[in-house]
Design an enzyme around this catalytic site. Structure first.
Site, mmCIF file in Angstrom:
data_model
loop_
_atom_site.group_PDB
_atom_site.id
_atom_site.type_symbol
_atom_site.label_atom_id
_atom_site.label_comp_id
_atom_site.label_asym_id
_atom_site.label_seq_id
_atom_site.Cartn_x
_atom_site.Cartn_y
_atom_site.Cartn_z
ATOM 1 N N HIS A 1 0.815 -1.204 0.000
ATOM 2 C CA HIS A 1 0.000 0.000 0.000
ATOM 3 C C HIS A 1 0.858 1.268 0.000
ATOM 4 O O HIS A 1 1.982 1.279 0.501
ATOM 5 C CB HIS A 1 -0.898 -0.009 1.243
ATOM 6 C CG HIS A 1 -1.971 1.015 1.229
ATOM 7 N ND1 HIS A 1 -1.812 2.262 1.771
ATOM 8 C CD2 HIS A 1 -3.231 0.979 0.719
ATOM 9 C CE1 HIS A 1 -2.920 2.959 1.615
ATOM 10 N NE2 HIS A 1 -3.806 2.202 0.983
ATOM 11 N N ASP B 1 0.611 -5.520 7.456
ATOM 12 C CA ASP B 1 -0.560 -4.641 7.395
ATOM 13 C C ASP B 1 -1.792 -5.530 7.261
ATOM 14 O O ASP B 1 -2.016 -6.146 6.220
ATOM 15 C CB ASP B 1 -0.429 -3.699 6.200
ATOM 16 C CG ASP B 1 -1.609 -2.748 6.074
ATOM 17 O OD1 ASP B 1 -2.561 -2.861 6.862
ATOM 18 O OD2 ASP B 1 -1.588 -1.891 5.165
#
Length: 381
Positions: A124, A199
């Site tokens: 990301h 994450d």
């Protein structure tokens, strides 16, 4: 440079984006939800609403009023962090106002000069930006290629790397819906005296025991840092960085995004704490979502497509303008589906990112897939 020519720079940039089919704009909510990350339909949960109302009535402030290192550290923040550490099985937790802030803060602060960050190429933007702001060396590896991660660390050591490697991945990738090979990466981190940074944004609440994510089996280890976003399946906002007390204290003392930001609303801390309790108390939500994922996967296979195995379904179109045309056609038919274009995804892989949540039924899924098939055929005719 006069004001007019300065404005021309911005206007020219927007024209170039439009020409490339990448101009963005804000759109209102409308149609059946196939775009949000509200996987468990908690964002409008009566239980969350009641918890927040009760907190207001008991005197919980709406805003924190300052940084947590000043007067912004509220009892609600500390209570949430204690509950989250217990829930996820970590030694300690630190609450941030957003997932972007949490990833940026952790990856810009924890890896030190002389360390190496090995980052999956599809990580990301928040992770990438955090890594760039760190003092560590960065190397990018092909998606979900554990051998490439091991080779990158080996090459770094051979060149004299003396610090510690940080392997940074998403447990479920936000645009592809596939999962990281966490077991293999954990072995590499253990073998090479490294950290595994996970994450969990799209796994929290959806996968793992009690919705604790795909990192549940690893949390509590001294060399694991996990980030659990609260604005997706938990229906609230913010993010929790789960780590050791030592690294939490280091973030409190050295992380600029934590030190210089106004603390998250104490009401959101209350909402997140209630969402964690809902995960424990109402496992049927997670079971219903998994049933919906299985249903959609079967329908997708029947159409000759390959399912992702998660609640995130990418439909690759490739061409930017064609992607937006297809998304607009589905929106006209009542389905809220959005197009995703570079740089959010790699060039040439513009797509529809279809999200499954408890805001839809199996009938909605079947109707959406039929409409997608029809509109895609029309687009290519």
């Amino acid at each position: 440079m006069n004001a007019e020519s300065a404005d021309d720079r911005y206007a020219g940039a927007l024209v170039a984006l439009a020409r490339d089919g990448r101009l963005r704009s804000l759109r209102p909510r409308q149609g059946i939800d196939f775009v949000s990350n509200d996987y468990l339909a908690l964002a409008e949960s009566p239980r969350l609403r009641k918890a927040v109302i009760a907190a207001i009535e008991s005197g919980t402030p709406i805003g924190a009023g300052g940084s947590r290192l000043l007067r912004g550290n509220c009892a609600e923040h500390e209570q949430l962090e204690a509950e989250a550490a217990n829930f996820f099985g970590a030694e300690s937790a630190l609450y941030f106002g957003a997932g972007y802030s949490a990833n940026f803060a952790a990856l810009s602060t924890l890896p030190q000069r002389g360390d190496l960050i090995v980052m999956d190429e599809l990580s990301h933007a928040s992770m990438r930006e955090g890594a760039k702001a760190s003092r560590a060396e960065i190397v990018e590896t092909p998606h979900n290629d554990s051998d490439a991660v091991a080779d990158a660390i080996r090459a770094w050591r051979a060149k004299g790397g003396k610090g510690r490697p940080w392997i940074a991945v998403e447990s479920i990738y936000s645009m592809d819906g596939d999962t990281a090979p966490l077991a293999e990466l954990m072995q590499i981190a253990d073998r090479d005296d490294g950290f595994l940074y996970i994450d969990e944004a799209h796994a929290t609440g959806v996968f793992g025991p009690d919705g604790r994510g795909l990192s549940a089996v690893y949390e509590g280890r001294a060399n694991v840092v996990a980030v659990h976003t609260c604005g997706k399946a938990l229906g609230s906002s913010g993010a929790l960085v789960m780590t050791t007390k030592l690294l939490r204290d280091f973030l409190v003392n050295r992380s600029r995004p934590f030190i210089f930001a106004t603390a998250p609303s104490p009401l959101m801390a209350v909402a997140v704490g209630e969402a964690l309790r809902i995960l424990r108390d109402e496992p049927e939500r997670r079971h219903r979502l998994h049933d919906l994922i299985a249903f959609a996967s079967d329908k997708i296979r029947a159409r000759g497509w390959t399912p992702s195995g998660s609640q995130i379904i990418p439909y690759i179109v490739g061409h930017n303008e064609h992607t937006m045309t297809l998304a607009a056609a589905l929106q006209r038919r009542g389905f809220d589906i959005r197009g995703i274009r570079p740089p959010t995804v790699p060039a040439g892989t513009a797509r529809l990112r279809i999200s499954l949540t408890l805001n839809v039924t199996s009938g909605d899924v079947e109707s959406m897939l039929a409409a997608l098939n029809e509109e895609a055929q029309t687009l290519t005719a």
